[in-house]
Write an enzyme that holds these catalytic residues in place. Structure first.
Site, PDB file in Angstrom:
ATOM      1  N   HIS A   1      -6.837  -4.721  -2.297  1.00 11.28           N
ATOM      2  CA  HIS A   1      -7.116  -5.275  -1.687  1.00 11.28           C
ATOM      3  C   HIS A   1      -7.295  -7.060  -2.026  1.00 11.28           C
ATOM      4  O   HIS A   1      -8.351  -7.148  -1.009  1.00 11.28           O
ATOM      5  CB  HIS A   1      -8.595  -4.481  -1.484  1.00 11.28           C
ATOM      6  CG  HIS A   1      -8.202  -2.881  -0.802  1.00 11.28           C
ATOM      7  ND1 HIS A   1      -9.172  -2.108  -0.987  1.00 11.28           N
ATOM      8  CD2 HIS A   1      -7.125  -2.421  -0.227  1.00 11.28           C
ATOM      9  CE1 HIS A   1      -8.685  -0.598  -0.926  1.00 11.28           C
ATOM     10  NE2 HIS A   1      -7.742  -1.495   0.211  1.00 11.28           N
TER      11      HIS A   1
ATOM     12  N   HIS B   1       0.226   5.244  -1.420  1.00 10.06           N
ATOM     13  CA  HIS B   1       0.081   6.558  -0.708  1.00 10.06           C
ATOM     14  C   HIS B   1       0.908   7.109  -1.093  1.00 10.06           C
ATOM     15  O   HIS B   1       1.494   8.420  -0.435  1.00 10.06           O
ATOM     16  CB  HIS B   1       0.049   5.679   1.630  1.00 10.06           C
ATOM     17  CG  HIS B   1      -1.275   5.305   1.500  1.00 10.06           C
ATOM     18  ND1 HIS B   1      -2.282   6.030   1.997  1.00 10.06           N
ATOM     19  CD2 HIS B   1      -1.746   4.607   0.429  1.00 10.06           C
ATOM     20  CE1 HIS B   1      -3.077   5.069   2.340  1.00 10.06           C
ATOM     21  NE2 HIS B   1      -2.743   3.945   1.176  1.00 10.06           N
TER      22      HIS B   1
ATOM     23  N   ASN C   1      -3.841   8.118   6.536  1.00 11.21           N
ATOM     24  CA  ASN C   1      -2.593   6.624   6.920  1.00 11.21           C
ATOM     25  C   ASN C   1      -2.107   7.194   8.579  1.00 11.21           C
ATOM     26  O   ASN C   1      -2.156   5.301   9.251  1.00 11.21           O
ATOM     27  CB  ASN C   1      -0.871   7.750   6.766  1.00 11.21           C
ATOM     28  CG  ASN C   1      -0.961   8.156   5.109  1.00 11.21           C
ATOM     29  OD1 ASN C   1      -1.625   7.325   4.331  1.00 11.21           O
ATOM     30  ND2 ASN C   1      -0.359   8.986   5.017  1.00 11.21           N
TER      31      ASN C   1
ATOM     32  N   ARG D   1       0.460  -1.049   0.264  1.00 11.34           N
ATOM     33  CA  ARG D   1      -0.389   0.100  -0.238  1.00 11.34           C
ATOM     34  C   ARG D   1       0.497   0.600   0.182  1.00 11.34           C
ATOM     35  O   ARG D   1       0.643   2.459  -0.401  1.00 11.34           O
ATOM     36  CB  ARG D   1      -0.778   0.434   1.513  1.00 11.34           C
ATOM     37  CG  ARG D   1      -1.719  -1.143   1.280  1.00 11.34           C
ATOM     38  CD  ARG D   1      -3.145  -0.873   1.647  1.00 11.34           C
ATOM     39  NE  ARG D   1      -3.911  -2.144   2.030  1.00 11.34           N
ATOM     40  CZ  ARG D   1      -4.093  -3.575   1.048  1.00 11.34           C
ATOM     41  NH1 ARG D   1      -3.528  -3.472  -0.430  1.00 11.34           N
ATOM     42  NH2 ARG D   1      -4.547  -4.088   2.071  1.00 11.34           N
TER      43      ARG D   1
END
Length: 332
Positions: A193, A66, A94, A62
Site C-alpha cells: 500500500h 488476489h 474484488n 495487487r
C-alpha cells in the site's frame, strides 16, 4: 468478510502440500530459451502503462495478492465469467476494487506476438507485480517462473479468503499463517500500500462509526481525519479515491511512517500499528527502508511459491481458457 476460520482448512492444507511439490519446478530465467525477451517485454508494457496512468501499476501489483491467495498463483483471477463458472473478479474483495485488467491483456498480446503459446498468464501476474514495484522506486528482484494457468476460477473461494479493509492485525496474522507467511511477512507485504489509492467506501465506517460507536476511529491523527472528512463526506460519493500513503506514486517506507503518525488510510493498515503483535515491525520498517525492502521481497517470493497442483495450461487469452467448456476440461 468471513472470519479466518471460514477459509477451508482442507483446501489450504492441499494448497501447501501442492506448493511444496510443485514450487520446485519454478525457477529464475524459466523462459531464457523459449522466450528470452519475456521479462523485458513485460516491463516495457508496464512502463508505458505507468506513463499513461500512474495508478495502473499499483492496481496490477495487487493482482498477485488476489490471485495467489485463492488456490495458488494460477491466473484464475483473470478469468471472465462463463455460463458454467462465476469468476473471481466480482468476489466481495474484488468487485469495484480491482482494476487495470487491460494492462495484463496488453502484456499478453505483446508476448503472444513474440512467443506464441509460451508464457503463462500466471507468470505475467508475478512479473508485472515485481515490475510495478521496481518502476516506482522500490526493490527489484529475480522472480521464479514456470506456472501453468488454471482451467477454472472460484468466486466463492475468493470471497471467503481475501481480507476486508475492516480486518485487524489478529485476523491478518491468522490468515497469512494459513499460507506459511509470518507476521513479519504480513506487515512487509502490507507495505504494497506504499503505492496506489483506495475508495472512500472502504473507510466510511472509520470516519463516522468505528466499531458501532457513531464516532471516528480514535487512532486517526485529528488533522488527517479532517482531511479525510472533506474527501469522504457522509452521504458523499463513496467511489472517490484517496491516497494510501503520502507518496502514492513512489514505493518507499512512507506508508509505515504514516502508520506511526496515525495516518493510515485503511483500518487494516492502521491496526498494524495500534496492535501490539505487529507494532514493532511497523516501527522497524518506518526507520529502515532497506529492511522493509528486503522483507517485502522475501514475502513476495514466498507468496509466489503458492501453487495448487491442479491441472493447467498456457492460455492464449488471459480471460478465457483455451478449450470449452471449463467443467468438461476439469473432468477429463
Amino acid at each position: 468478510m468471513a472470519p479466518p476460520s471460514a477459509v477451508p482448512f482442507t483446501a489450504v492444507v492441499l494448497l501447501l502440500v501442492a506448493t511444496a511439490a510443485a514450487s520446485a519446478q519454478l525457477r529464475p530465467k524459466y523462459y531464457s530459451q523459449t522466450c528470452p525477451d519475456a521479462e523485458r517485454i513485460v516491463r516495457e508494457v508496464m512502463r508505458k502503462a505507468m506513463i499513461r496512468e500512474p495508478r495502473s501499476v499499483a492496481s496490477v501489483m495487487r493482482f498477485q495478492f488476489h490471485d495467489c491467495f485463492v488456490n495458488g498463483c494460477d491466473g484464475s483471477l483473470l478469468l471472465d465469467d462463463t455460463p458454467t463458472m462465476l469468476g473471481e473478479k466480482l468476489a466481495l474483495s474484488n468487485i469495484n476494487s480491482l482494476r487495470s485488467f487491460e494492462v495484463v491483456d496488453e502484456i499478453k498480446d505483446a508476448l503472444e506476438r513474440a512467443c506464441p503459446g509460451v508464457v503463462s498468464c500466471a507468470d505475467i501476474v508475478i512479473m508485472a507485480a515485481r515490475d510495478a514495484v521496481a518502476l516506482t522506486g522500490g526493490p527489484d528482484w529475480e522472480v521464479k517462473l514456470g506456472r501453468k494457468d488454471s482451467l477454472t476460477a472460484s468466486q466463492e473461494d475468493s470471497s471467503n479468503i481475501m481480507p476486508s479493509p475492516r480486518s485487524n492485525a489478529t485476523f491478518l496474522i491468522n490468515l497469512f499463517a494459513k499460507f506459511n507467511l509470518s507476521a513479519r511477512d504480513m506487515v512487509a507485504l502490507s507495505g504494497s500500500h506504499s503505492i496506489g489509492q483506495a475508495r472512500c467506501f472502504s473507510i466510511m465506517f472509520r470516519l463516522y462509526n468505528q466499531s458501532g460507536t457513531g464516532k471516528p476511529d480514535p487512532a486517526m491523527d485529528p488533522e488527517y481525519r479532517l482531511k479525510l472528512d472533506k474527501l469522504c463526506p457522509l452521504g458523499g460519493d463513496e467511489n472517490v479515491t484517496g491516497d494510501l500513503d503520502a507518496t502514492p506514486r513512489v514505493f518507499d517506507n512512507q506508508y509505515f511512517k504514516d502508520l506511526v503518525a496515525g495516518r493510515g488510510f485503511l483500518n487494516s493498515d492502521q491496526t498494524l500499528y495500534t496492535m501490539a503483535e505487529t507494532r514493532d515491525y511497523v516501527r522497524a520498517f518506518s526507520k529502515d527502508q532497506i529492511e522493509f525492502f528486503k522483507a517485502f521481497v522475501e514475502g513476495m517470493i514466498k507468496m509466489g511459491d503458492l501453487l495448487s497442483g491442479r491441472p493447467g495450461e498456457i492460455r492464449k487469452n488471459c480471460r478465457v481458457v483455451n478449450s470449452w467448456p471449463v467443467d468438461i476440461l476439469l473432468e477429463s
